[in-house]
Design an enzyme around this catalytic site. Sequence first.
Site, mmCIF file in Angstrom:
data_model
loop_
_atom_site.group_PDB
_atom_site.id
_atom_site.type_symbol
_atom_site.label_atom_id
_atom_site.label_comp_id
_atom_site.label_asym_id
_atom_site.label_seq_id
_atom_site.Cartn_x
_atom_site.Cartn_y
_atom_site.Cartn_z
ATOM 1 N N ASP A 1 -29.223 -53.988 -22.319
ATOM 2 C CA ASP A 1 -29.148 -55.396 -21.948
ATOM 3 C C ASP A 1 -30.572 -55.922 -21.774
ATOM 4 O OD1 ASP A 1 -28.275 -57.959 -20.641
ATOM 5 O OD2 ASP A 1 -26.332 -56.956 -20.661
ATOM 6 N N HIS B 1 -32.118 -56.710 -24.840
ATOM 7 C CA HIS B 1 -31.907 -58.122 -25.137
ATOM 8 C C HIS B 1 -33.132 -58.965 -24.808
ATOM 9 C CE1 HIS B 1 -27.239 -57.580 -24.685
ATOM 10 N NE2 HIS B 1 -27.766 -56.841 -25.656
#
Length: 413
Positions: free
Chosen positions: A235, A258
């Site tokens: 993430d 991310h």
Amino acid sequence: MHSSWFEILPGEAKDMGSRSILCAVCVLFLFNWVTEADAFDLKVFNVKNFGAIPGGKTDCSKALMNAWKAACEWEGTSRVFIPEGNFMVGSVVLKGPCKSPMVLQVKGMVKAPDLNKFTSDGWIDFQYIDGLMITGGGKFDGQGARAWPHNKCSNGQKCQPLPTSLRFSFVTNATVRGISSIDSKFFHMMIFASKNVKLQALKISAPADSPNTDGIHIALSSDIRISRSVIGTGDDCVSIGPGNSNIYISNVFCGPGHGISVGSLGRDPNEGDVVGLTVKNCTFTNTDNGIRIKTWPSSPAHSSATNFTFEDLVMKNVRNPIVIDQQYCPYSSCDLKSPSRVKISNVVFENIRGSSASKVAVNLLCSKGVPCQNVKLSDIDLDYFGREGDSSVSTCSNVEGISSGYQVPPSCI
């Protein structure tokens, strides 16, 4: 200390050079004497002396908490010490206030138990401490692989989050330096309602497909500095939630993951603003995003995100290097009845270079209800890392700002 240690006797020092050398020796002696005195006053609280058994199979939670409690109540200089070896520790709260600043030195490996042994959404939680250092080169292993299939947060907004590995709540004047966090069940680290926290020389890792394993999440905090760290997760490498101010991130190597994200913002009523963020001298490699600001549509209340600077960044095969997304929706359906009410303003993107894994290297999708204001693109050089002959492009909507300097792709402002 005896005065003769600093006294130059007649005939022993003929010039200023001799005096300087002798003074330097005296200062060094004094420094060593003070250091040894401090070390003499130091009391080490080794978890093994409180019943911790290495090997990774015996629950050492009580031993860690008892060592912490004893050190917290010690009026002199103290240190909680986790030596080399594997130590299984369940969900614990290490709480202040303490009588002196606290140091947790971790040399070994601290391992989390399986998910069914947890009774809360936190693993190791530091609370209400003024003056904290965590160091030692050790590792915190969240053992998340068996827990990730139980993460249901991708199915909707209401879910029970899995345990965060290291959580800092209401902590002031803290330094976390030179430790590793691997395979967290949920977030690796969370900074909540804290102030003046430095995170340095960290190694944070989890597989690219591990859900919600944000490296560092910051919420309702101020004066947070992250530097000289390597973060690769499933993430965000760093995520900045609502209610934060004066965040500085530098020399971070991010990937996989991310990217570094502000948000998501505008999901809940009464959210605080995000004011003052600098991201500088960072490198993103094979990440889904580079730098991103994301807000929900149909925000229940007005809030703002302002005074951001992203500069001197390198993108290496990043899918979305520069993103503002004010229609953020990670689920199959969202409330799109009204535009986002989060006001984004005073944002600088400067000297950002490298390669984009998608044609759209710059994507500024702002709210039609509260358009982005004073956005600046300066010296952007992001080539498309795709088919030969294709060029990268930029897209903008509801953006007011300027562009200057080199612009690849051509600026849409």
